[in-house]
Design a protein around this motif. Structure first.
Motif, PDB file in Angstrom:
ATOM      1  N   GLN A 117     -11.360  -7.925  -4.303  1.00 28.53           N
ATOM      2  CA  GLN A 117     -10.376  -8.785  -3.669  1.00 28.53           C
ATOM      3  C   GLN A 117      -8.965  -8.251  -3.974  1.00 28.53           C
ATOM      4  OE1 GLN A 117     -13.265 -10.076  -5.334  1.00 28.53           O
ATOM      5  NE2 GLN A 117     -14.022  -9.926  -3.234  1.00 28.53           N
TER       6      GLN A 117
ATOM      7  N   SER B  81     -17.485  -5.062  -2.908  1.00 34.48           N
ATOM      8  CA  SER B  81     -16.220  -5.671  -2.480  1.00 34.48           C
ATOM      9  C   SER B  81     -15.310  -5.983  -3.658  1.00 34.48           C
ATOM     10  CB  SER B  81     -16.493  -6.946  -1.684  1.00 34.48           C
ATOM     11  OG  SER B  81     -17.455  -7.756  -2.336  1.00 34.48           O
TER      12      SER B  81
ATOM     13  N   THR C 122     -14.893  -1.720   6.227  1.00 32.68           N
ATOM     14  CA  THR C 122     -14.627  -1.660   7.665  1.00 32.68           C
ATOM     15  C   THR C 122     -15.806  -2.236   8.448  1.00 32.68           C
ATOM     16  OG1 THR C 122     -15.343   0.642   7.482  1.00 32.68           O
ATOM     17  CG2 THR C 122     -12.985   0.235   7.629  1.00 32.68           C
TER      18      THR C 122
ATOM     19  N   TRP D  85      -6.234  -0.464   9.348  1.00 30.12           N
ATOM     20  CA  TRP D  85      -7.071  -1.664   9.293  1.00 30.12           C
ATOM     21  C   TRP D  85      -6.239  -2.930   9.129  1.00 30.12           C
ATOM     22  CZ3 TRP D  85     -11.940  -2.391  10.592  1.00 30.12           C
ATOM     23  CH2 TRP D  85     -12.639  -3.525  10.125  1.00 30.12           C
ATOM     24  N   PHE D  86      -5.058  -2.786   8.521  1.00 29.94           N
ATOM     25  CA  PHE D  86      -4.248  -3.958   8.170  1.00 29.94           C
ATOM     26  C   PHE D  86      -3.085  -4.177   9.142  1.00 29.94           C
ATOM     27  CE2 PHE D  86      -6.192  -2.264   4.314  1.00 29.94           C
ATOM     28  CZ  PHE D  86      -6.864  -3.386   3.844  1.00 29.94           C
TER      29      PHE D  86
ATOM     30  N   THR E  63     -11.574  -8.263   4.990  1.00 26.90           N
ATOM     31  CA  THR E  63     -10.340  -7.708   4.400  1.00 26.90           C
ATOM     32  C   THR E  63     -10.523  -7.267   2.954  1.00 26.90           C
ATOM     33  OG1 THR E  63      -9.614  -9.947   3.812  1.00 26.90           O
ATOM     34  CG2 THR E  63      -8.820  -9.040   5.911  1.00 26.90           C
ATOM     35  N   ASP E  64     -11.722  -7.426   2.406  1.00 30.22           N
ATOM     36  CA  ASP E  64     -11.957  -6.939   1.046  1.00 30.22           C
ATOM     37  C   ASP E  64     -11.805  -5.418   0.983  1.00 30.22           C
ATOM     38  OD1 ASP E  64     -12.438  -9.452   0.069  1.00 30.22           O
ATOM     39  OD2 ASP E  64     -14.624  -9.292   0.174  1.00 30.22           O
ATOM     40  N   ILE E  65     -11.540  -4.920  -0.232  1.00 32.16           N
ATOM     41  CA  ILE E  65     -11.384  -3.483  -0.474  1.00 32.16           C
ATOM     42  C   ILE E  65     -12.648  -2.959  -1.147  1.00 32.16           C
ATOM     43  CG2 ILE E  65     -10.089  -1.784  -1.845  1.00 32.16           C
ATOM     44  CD1 ILE E  65      -8.571  -2.783   0.556  1.00 32.16           C
TER      45      ILE E  65
ATOM     46  N   PRO F 141     -10.691  -0.282   3.026  1.00 32.74           N
ATOM     47  CA  PRO F 141     -11.301  -1.602   3.283  1.00 32.74           C
ATOM     48  C   PRO F 141     -12.774  -1.486   3.650  1.00 32.74           C
ATOM     49  CG  PRO F 141     -10.018  -0.904   5.168  1.00 32.74           C
ATOM     50  CD  PRO F 141      -9.774   0.129   4.096  1.00 32.74           C
TER      51      PRO F 141
ATOM     52  N   ALA G 221      -5.833  -4.982  -2.567  1.00 30.21           N
ATOM     53  CA  ALA G 221      -5.161  -4.473  -1.370  1.00 30.21           C
ATOM     54  C   ALA G 221      -5.160  -2.952  -1.273  1.00 30.21           C
ATOM     55  CB  ALA G 221      -3.715  -4.981  -1.326  1.00 30.21           C
TER      56      ALA G 221
ATOM     57  N   ARG H 142       0.828  -1.205   0.000  1.00 31.59           N
ATOM     58  CA  ARG H 142       0.000   0.000   0.000  1.00 31.59           C
ATOM     59  C   ARG H 142       0.867   1.262   0.000  1.00 31.59           C
ATOM     60  NH1 ARG H 142      -5.343  -0.217   1.558  1.00 31.59           N
ATOM     61  NH2 ARG H 142      -5.114   1.637   2.861  1.00 31.59           N
TER      62      ARG H 142
END
Length: 972
Positions: free
Chosen positions: A510, A508, A518, A553-554, A576-578, A516, A512, A134
């Motif tokens: 999949q 959603s 949340t 978040w990560f 954890t999806d974006i 996210p 990075a 990121r």
């Protein structure tokens, strides 16, 4: 005095003339000079000073964020220049016109670039810590934001460039997460398993707005589903012999979906029949005696594709109630199930067989039909994220539909081979057709059933925002019809039809790089999930994002941190999806309008290309209707796409692209701005070398008009000014035109009709002024005495023209009008862009005077045409060597012409008006009946100062013997 007067012949009197005096250059030199104006605007703070003007109604154009991943193309320039025209014109019409540029910084294209860099270094993206990836993405976006900002500013676009909005700013990420959590709290968010557009190359779900359609060649197959019975009688329609060896035939361009088939769709509006093969080649897939159920309209084409040479129709068939068997049932028990017939309103008999094979995990229509008929439990999970068949699928496990580069994999061929082996294929072929592709990787996509997060757009929301409806769809459709003004109006129809028919919003991804989803979930039996809805958890997340960004978040321990002491991290799973990047840009209204002191909500205007009906206009509408209850904009303006000058789509491979940077280097940004101003942006716009040459020529003509204004106004001061009542008719006619134009210009800018505004101003400058008014008044401006009432009136009008033309044109020709303004009013901190359009008195309007001068100009055109003949035949040189006789049959017109100095208007030394019949050889124009012009020569001598041939030249021997009375007075 004419424009082409050779100054070398003015002798000793040249220095006595009031010739135009200006340092304003004829050659613009825009590429070299424009950067200086940009530096000046920044130094004197034009944008900030405009914000300080008191008592103004705000106007906010909200910038649709371009993507921060490359240099600008001509479409970017078109979009930003149209926005600049809006912002500048609204400001100059008295609004506080605010513009905050922004950028879309998250999403797949940037992440894809970083992955490419990793692959080049032999690194696997999945082995890199997510926040390290990121950080690389953030650095990449920052780099391109800096480059694009410089390129946009070079176009002359005004705005708060030092304080833009970026979707990757910590505050923006916090607001985007907060807006998402509103969907969590209002009940619109749910987790579902349904077919979505899926990119095998990028391994993520895509929204419709991320898909574009290109030609693609697909295999086509006609597949037989054996008839086994009827759900009503248990037999084959009570007649086992009739349907023995009979099959329902489907046609598809996606053979790989056959292993996932769970039904066949038909239409009760189509007539079907049972057909029998009576003649076929020995090696044919369809053999003698075989029976097929087909739509009557498509039977012939089906048999032709199957190389059947003879067939007959046995009887009518009602497909409802038929039961069939999966075509691969005989070769593996995996497919040993019945395939029902289901009525679908999407089935037609335009192409295929009149039957549509249903794989509810791989098609939207398929899925919706299975929901409608209560068969959602029959969804399959046969295809993995790389488009390969899962391990549990016999024969095909591991085979891909498309490989990692988007090329056709082995799945289609393997399925077709297995259908042949099973005796289930009737025919095959290939078809070139429009097929969905990812607009980022340009690779084909598939429909794939996968668990994703959705926003329900038809679910009533308990949020207290129901003024315009209880559901997102209701609010959006009401907003479209009642709250938004569309330019052009067709934009309303397009977005309305899209919103009306769209499915739930897939949020959603999949990936990075982005914000996210949340939220936390608890897994329940049967694959269901419970979503945690806790305002305290949401508040902790938002606060962390404000301080640290979405990376929080990560981080390790994030779940424990956000869940706090109220929830057990062992029970709740962090998603954890974006978020779909369109949710980011759709949320910009919240942090770029609602939360900024220089923003207002809703925006006055959104302005983008027509593709944004399915993109930014669309996502902003859905997002705001879910969290604010209505559209985030009051107006939407759309423009077309850019094409080359032959009308072809621009392509680097073809070599027909036009880069803004190159146009600016050759011509300057104002030529690009003028190209936009001259174009009809509601349609697709063409640009290329020849078009730009024409634009530059228009610019040159306009520049010459302004240069004449500057030169002729040299030394003008207020003591010279005269009131309209003291002016000759010609000047009052110019004032009338200015009053007309003031109304037209303001109305045009208000309607965003820049082409109409420019065309009217250009026509006025080149026809009304340069070719008429200036041409006539040069003599008085150059030769009259300084105190002459006529000269003072003309200079007063030139001053009024200057103030209006420079400001009216400033929104479009930002650099040139600044140069013109400062040439006349040099200043350390002044700018034309700090001015408003001058108020123009309506008392200047005089319809009767305008009508009279329209008739005078029509008559003048006949005289001008006659003089041109005389000049061409070399009987005269300049028009001042003529004294034509003008025959006018209409007495009223003759009286009007006599009431003005018509010889002055025609630029002749003398002129005779008569009602007598004209000689046959007199010059006439078909569009001016009753008017004829005969040549004549003036009497007297040529004035050495003004060059008119007059009888009083030489009558002033005691002073200036070689000049006329007017010039003698001026010299005195």
């Amino acid at each position: 005095m004419t424009a082409d007067t050779p100054t070398t012949e003015l002798h000793d009197y040249k220095d006595t003339l009031f010739l135009p005096a200006t340092d304003f250059p004829m050659r613009a030199g825009l590429p070299q000079r424009e950067p200086g104006w940009l530096e000046r605007w920044q130094r004197i703070g034009v944008y900030q000073r405009l914000r300080e003007k008191p008592a103004r109604t705000p106007f906010v154009l909200h910038d649709g964020p371009p993507y921060a991943n490359g240099n600008l193309h001509i479409g970017h320039a078109l979009n930003k220049l149209l926005k600049d025209f809006v912002v500048r014109s609204q400001q100059m019409m008295g609004r506080d016109s605010r513009y905050v540029p922004g950028w879309d910084c998250h999403g797949l294209p940037i992440e894809w670039k970083i992955e490419e860099q990793y692959r080049a270094k032999g690194k696997n993206k999945d082995d890199v810590p997510v926040n390290e990836l990121r950080a690389e993405c953030r650095k990449f976006a920052e780099h391109w934001v800096g480059i694009q900002r410089g390129e946009f500013k070079r176009l002359g676009v005004t705005g708060d460039w030092e304080n833009p909005y970026l979707t990757m700013d910590f505050h923006a990420e916090a607001v985007i997460a907060d807006e998402f959590m509103k969907f969590v709290m209002n009940g619109a968010l749910y987790r579902g398993s349904k077919p979505v557009m899926w990119s095998p190359v990028e391994k993520t779900a895509l929204a419709e707005a991320e898909v574009e359609y290109h030609d693609h060649q697909s295999p086509t197959v006609w597949v037989k589903f054996p008839v086994t019975g009827n759900i009503k009688s248990g037999s084959i329609l009570g007649n086992p012999d009739l349907y023995q060896n009979a099959s329902v035939v489907i046609w598809t361009t996606t053979p790989w979906t056959i292993p996932s088939n769970r039904g066949i769709a038909f239409s009760s509006k189509i007539e079907y029949g049972l057909y029998e093969v009576t003649d076929a080649p020995a090696d044919n897939w369809l053999v003698l005696g075989e029976r097929l159920v087909l739509a009557d309209k498509l039977a012939s084409s089906t048999f032709q594709a199957a190389r059947v040479e003879g067939y007959k129709r046995i009887r009518d068939v009602d497909p409802e109630g038929l039961l069939t068997l999966h075509p691969l049932a005989e070769i593996d028990q995996f497919w040993s199930y019945s395939v029902p017939m289901l009525e679908g309103d999407f089935v037609t008999d335009d192409v295929g067989t009149g039957f549509v094979h249903m794989a509810p995990s791989h098609g939207q229509d398929d899925y919706e039909l299975f929901v409608k008929t209560g068969r959602v439990d029959q969804m399959t999970h046969n295809i993995l994220e790389d488009s390969s068949f899962a391990r549990h699928v016999p024969f095909f496990a591991g085979l891909q539909v498309f490989d990692a580069k988007g090329k056709e994999g082995k799945a289609n061929a393997a399925v077709i081979d297995k259908l042949v082996e099973a005796g289930a294929l009737a025919a095959r072929g290939r078809l070139k057709h429009s097929y969905p592709h990812s607009w980022r990787s340009k690779a084909p996509v598939i429909y794939r059933n996968t668990p994703q997060w959705f926003v329900a757009i038809d679910k009533p929301l308990a949020d207290g925002l129901g003024t315009y409806g209880d559901t997102i769809r209701q609010r959006a459709l009401t907003s479209i019809d009642r709250l938004v003004e569309w330019t052009p109006q067709t934009g309303r129809n397009r977005l309305h039809s899209m919103i009306e028919a769209r499915p739930d919003w897939v949020l959603s991804r999949q990936r990075a790089w982005g914000v996210p989803l949340t939220c936390f979930v608890k897994r329940l039996p049967e694959g269901r999930v419970e979503i945690l809805r806790d305002p305290a958890v949401n508040a902790r997340i938002k606060a962390a994002f404000e301080a640290e960004g979405a990376d929080a978040w990560f981080e390790d321990g994030a779940a424990t941190r956000f869940l706090g002491n109220d929830h057990d991290p062992a029970e709740w799973e962090k998603v954890t999806d974006i978020l779909d990047v369109w949710f980011d840009s759709g949320s910009t209204h919240a942090f770029a309008l609602r939360d900024r002191p220089d923003g207002i909500w809703p925006a006055n205007l959104y302005l983008e290309g027509t593709d944004q009906h399915r993109g930014w206009f669309h996502s902003s509408m859905l997002q705001a209707c879910g969290t604010m209850g209505r559209a985030p904009y009051e107006g939407v303006l759309t423009h077309g796409f850019t094409l080359d000058e032959n009308g072809l789509k621009m392509s680097k491979s073809v070599g027909n692209t036009v880069a803004p940077e190159n146009v600016i280097k050759q011509y300057g940004a104002d030529i690009l701005r003028l190209w936009v101003a001259q174009s009809d942006y509601t349609a697709d716009l063409r640009i290329g070398p020849e078009i730009l040459k024409g634009t530059a020529d228009s610019y040159r003509r306009l520049r010459n008009t302004l240069r004449f204004l500057l030169g002729s106004l040299h030394g003008f001061d207020e003591a010279e000014r005269v009131s309209p009542a003291e002016m000759p008719e010609l000047e009052r006619w110019v004032l009338h035109r200015l009053a007309e134009l003031d109304v037209a210009v303001r109305a045009g800018y208000q309607k965003y009709d820049f082409q109409h505004v420019f065309q009217q101003l250009f026509q006025f400058c080149t026809v009304d002024l340069s070719a008429f008014y200036f041409d006539i008044r040069k003599d008085a401006l150059y030769c009259d005495a300084a105190t002459s009432p006529r000269r003072r009136a003309a200079r007063t009008v030139l001053d009024l023209l200057f103030h209006r033309l420079t400001t009216w044109l400033a929104p479009m020709l930002a650099f040139t009008m600044e140069e013109v303004w400062l040439d006349r009013f040099p200043s350390e901190d002044g700018s034309v862009h700090l001015q408003d359009f001058p108020e123009t008195p309506t008392t200047w309007l005089d319809a009767d005077l305008a009508a009279k001068w329209q008739r005078i100009r029509a008559t003048r055109r006949v005289v001008t045409g006659a003089l041109e003949v005389e000049r061409r035949e070399k009987r005269i040189g300049a028009s001042l060597e003529a004294a034509p006789v003008v025959h006018v049959a209409d007495e009223a017109l003759r009286t009007e012409l006599a009431s003005v100095p018509f010889e002055e208007i025609c630029i002749t030394s003398a002129l005779t008006l008569t009602g007598a019949g004209a000689p046959a050889e007199a010059y006439r124009l078909e569009e001016a009946p009753g008017i004829a012009v005969a040549p004549g020569a003036p009497g007297g001598e040529k004035c050495a100062r003004c060059w008119r041939i007059l009888p009083d030249v030489g009558a002033h021997a005691h002073t200036h013997a070689a000049v006329c009375d007017r010039c003698d007075t001026a010299l005195a």
